[in-house]
Design an enzyme around this catalytic site. Structure first.
Site, PDB file in Angstrom:
ATOM      1  N   LYS A   1       0.810  -1.223   0.000  1.00 57.98           N
ATOM      2  CA  LYS A   1       0.000   0.000   0.000  1.00 57.98           C
ATOM      3  C   LYS A   1       0.842   1.271   0.000  1.00 57.98           C
ATOM      4  O   LYS A   1       0.445   2.285  -0.553  1.00 57.98           O
ATOM      5  CB  LYS A   1      -0.950   0.008   1.203  1.00 57.98           C
ATOM      6  CG  LYS A   1      -2.118  -0.952   1.027  1.00 57.98           C
ATOM      7  CD  LYS A   1      -3.204  -0.685   2.044  1.00 57.98           C
ATOM      8  CE  LYS A   1      -4.451  -1.508   1.747  1.00 57.98           C
ATOM      9  NZ  LYS A   1      -4.263  -2.954   2.091  1.00 57.98           N
TER      10      LYS A   1
ATOM     11  N   GLU B   1      -9.914   7.075   3.970  1.00 54.96           N
ATOM     12  CA  GLU B   1     -10.839   6.172   4.650  1.00 54.96           C
ATOM     13  C   GLU B   1     -10.066   4.899   4.989  1.00 54.96           C
ATOM     14  O   GLU B   1      -9.094   4.558   4.322  1.00 54.96           O
ATOM     15  CB  GLU B   1     -12.021   5.819   3.732  1.00 54.96           C
ATOM     16  CG  GLU B   1     -11.743   4.709   2.711  1.00 54.96           C
ATOM     17  CD  GLU B   1     -10.665   5.044   1.687  1.00 54.96           C
ATOM     18  OE1 GLU B   1     -10.414   6.231   1.443  1.00 54.96           O
ATOM     19  OE2 GLU B   1     -10.065   4.090   1.135  1.00 54.96           O
TER      20      GLU B   1
ATOM     21  N   SER C   1       1.816  -9.780  -1.053  1.00 57.38           N
ATOM     22  CA  SER C   1       1.436  -8.374  -0.898  1.00 57.38           C
ATOM     23  C   SER C   1       1.787  -7.777   0.463  1.00 57.38           C
ATOM     24  O   SER C   1       1.991  -6.578   0.582  1.00 57.38           O
ATOM     25  CB  SER C   1      -0.063  -8.201  -1.163  1.00 57.38           C
ATOM     26  OG  SER C   1      -0.823  -9.048  -0.325  1.00 57.38           O
TER      27      SER C   1
HETATM   28  C1  LIG Z   1      -5.029  -4.015   1.503  1.00 57.03           C
HETATM   29  C2  LIG Z   1      -4.329  -5.284   1.245  1.00 57.03           C
HETATM   30  C3  LIG Z   1      -4.686  -6.143   0.167  1.00 57.03           C
HETATM   31  C4  LIG Z   1      -5.866  -5.906  -0.717  1.00 57.03           C
HETATM   32  O1  LIG Z   1      -5.874  -4.718  -1.448  1.00 57.03           O
HETATM   33  P1  LIG Z   1      -5.630  -4.685  -3.017  1.00 57.03           P
HETATM   34  O2  LIG Z   1      -5.941  -3.288  -3.381  1.00 57.03           O
HETATM   35  O3  LIG Z   1      -6.550  -5.680  -3.664  1.00 57.03           O
HETATM   36  O4  LIG Z   1      -4.210  -5.039  -3.240  1.00 57.03           O
HETATM   37  C5  LIG Z   1      -3.928  -7.277  -0.040  1.00 57.03           C
HETATM   38  N1  LIG Z   1      -2.887  -7.599   0.749  1.00 57.03           N
HETATM   39  C6  LIG Z   1      -2.507  -6.809   1.770  1.00 57.03           C
HETATM   40  C7  LIG Z   1      -1.344  -7.215   2.596  1.00 57.03           C
HETATM   41  C8  LIG Z   1      -3.214  -5.629   2.050  1.00 57.03           C
HETATM   42  O5  LIG Z   1      -2.821  -4.855   3.083  1.00 57.03           O
END
Ligand SMILES: *Cc1c(COP(=O)(O)O)cnc(C)c1O
Length: 402
Positions: A101, A123, A386
């Site tokens: 993010k 938000e 992610s």
């Molecule tokens: C917020 C988040 C997601 C999901 O958000 P996307 O916009 O679909 O990437 C996925 N993995 C993690 C670790 C997150 O913090």
């Protein structure tokens, strides 16, 4: 010059040339007039910013020196041995603040500063985007207000403390169910009433230009991964995997491979129980419609009204989805799969033990999907990790105690 030190000047190299924010029939700007004029200004300013080399250079400077990019592409030998495929992990979990993010919040905060915004607003549901925004705002010395439903704020006490520690102001709302969509409404209302504020959106959702902007700022993931796999293996992967909530980490990886038709693209939706109504698998169980300013797929109830979603993973728990992913589903370029809470939990434990990497429960959905699809297929694959799983350890402890 090292290719990673250059960002594309236009969106052309990672998406369709896109000044209207349409992805086929999906996307667009479905908002009241007061918001529409703000969005047009934002779109214009974004296009001017990415045309400006000094803006791109500053963005890359912070990604490198503050976020810690490039993130490694790690060959997961143990996981590979288990599945019979060669699997690499793109380590977004190693970024500052622990997830992808921050790539987007750094990009948008620089845009906010360039536009002379007096404060940024955001938000947040589980608090992760609130933390990433408060972090970027602290870095730039810009005031920050984070809107959160009261129910969410009570459930996410640790992230609430982080947001405050980082110097942001937390504004809770008791409207509606006091969760994410109510926080979005409160933030938009504030934005309309305060012309000098900048709305920093956390995923590839909402009206134009947000999906284009977020896609641009997350493109760095795939750009690096493509170069890294070519260096490591001398060829492109056979398949790539990501989890998908709103769609930002997935588009970040996928966008660099969209034109490589030999590369299979797979996304894991938060399936919850695996069927309606307890699911967040929007592209599997939803229908196209207008939701929060964009035309895209959305989960609806029996009367066709947007409904609440459910997933064990807070980051995937959203009833809408990126319009670009709706388009990629419709054209068949990417495939969207249902991964249940149970499958994700199993993969969360498995990756922790086999590689010594505790993934975010969101990311564990992508790992679960990859393990299923890669079994005995002798493929070369990349999974986007992610985020890291520290935030999920408490829930795991409770589950083990029971
Ligand atoms: C917020 C988040 C997601 C999901 O958000 P996307 O916009 O679909 O990437 C996925 N993995 C993690 C670790 C997150 O913090």
């Amino acid at each position: 010059m090292d290719e990673l030190n250059e960002m594309p000047e236009t969106q052309e190299s990672y998406a369709t040339e896109n000044i209207t924010g349409m992805y086929g029939e999906f996307g667009g700007m479905y908002v009241p007039p007061a918001l529409e004029s703000k969005l047009h200004v934002l779109a214009r300013e974004f296009n001017a910013a990415i045309d400006d080399k000094s803006f791109r250079d500053e963005y890359l400077y912070y990604l490198k020196t503050y976020v810690g990019r490039p993130s490694p592409l790690f060959y997961a030998a143990n996981l590979s041995a288990l599945t019979g495929s060669r699997i690499y992990l793109k380590r977004e979990d190693l970024n500052h603040t622990g997830a992808h993010k921050i790539n987007n919040t750094i990009g948008q905060i620089l845009l906010a500063r360039r536009m002379g915004a007096s404060e940024v607003i955001a938000e947040t549901g589980a608090g992760q985007h609130g933390v990433a925004t408060a972090t970027a705002a602290a870095l730039m010395g810009i005031k920050c207000k984070v809107f959160m439903g009261k129910v969410d704020a009570e459930r996410q006490a640790v992230n609430v403390s982080r947001i405050k520690l980082l110097g942001a102001e937390l504004i809770t709302t008791t409207a509606g169910t006091a969760t994410l969509k109510d926080a979005v409404n409160a933030a938009i209302e504030y934005w309309v009433g305060n012309p000098d504020s900048f709305y920093l959106l956390g995923s590839q959702v909402g009206p134009h230009p947000y999906p284009v902007m977020v896609g641009y700022f997350q493109h760095i993931i795939g750009k690096e991964a493509r170069q890294q796999i070519l260096e490591a293996e001398g060829r492109l992967p056979d398949s790539i995997f990501a989890c998908i909530g709103g769609g930002s980490n997935a588009i970040g990886l996928f966008s660099a491979f969209l034109n490589d038709e030999e590369v299979e693209i797979h996304a894991a939706e938060g399936g919850g129980s695996g069927s309606k109504p307890k699911t967040a698998a929007t592209l599997n169980f939803g229908v196209p419609g207008v939701f929060q300013g964009t035309y895209s797929y959305c989960l609806v109830d029996d009367k066709g009204q947007p409904t609440d979603s459910y997933s064990i993973a807070a980051g995937l728990d959203y009833p809408g989805i990126s319009p670009q992913h709706s388009f990629l589903k419709e054209t068949g370029r990417a495939r969207y799969h249902v991964v249940t809470d149970q499958e994700a939990t199993d993969a969360f434990r498995m990756l922790s033990r086999t590689e010594g990497i505790i993934p975010a429960i969101e990311s564990a959905h992508a790992v679960a999907l990859a393990i299923t699809l890669l079994k005995d297929r002798d493929q070369l694959a990349v999974i986007n990790l992610s985020g890291r799983g520290d935030k999920d350890v408490e829930r795991e402890r409770n589950m083990m105690d029971n």
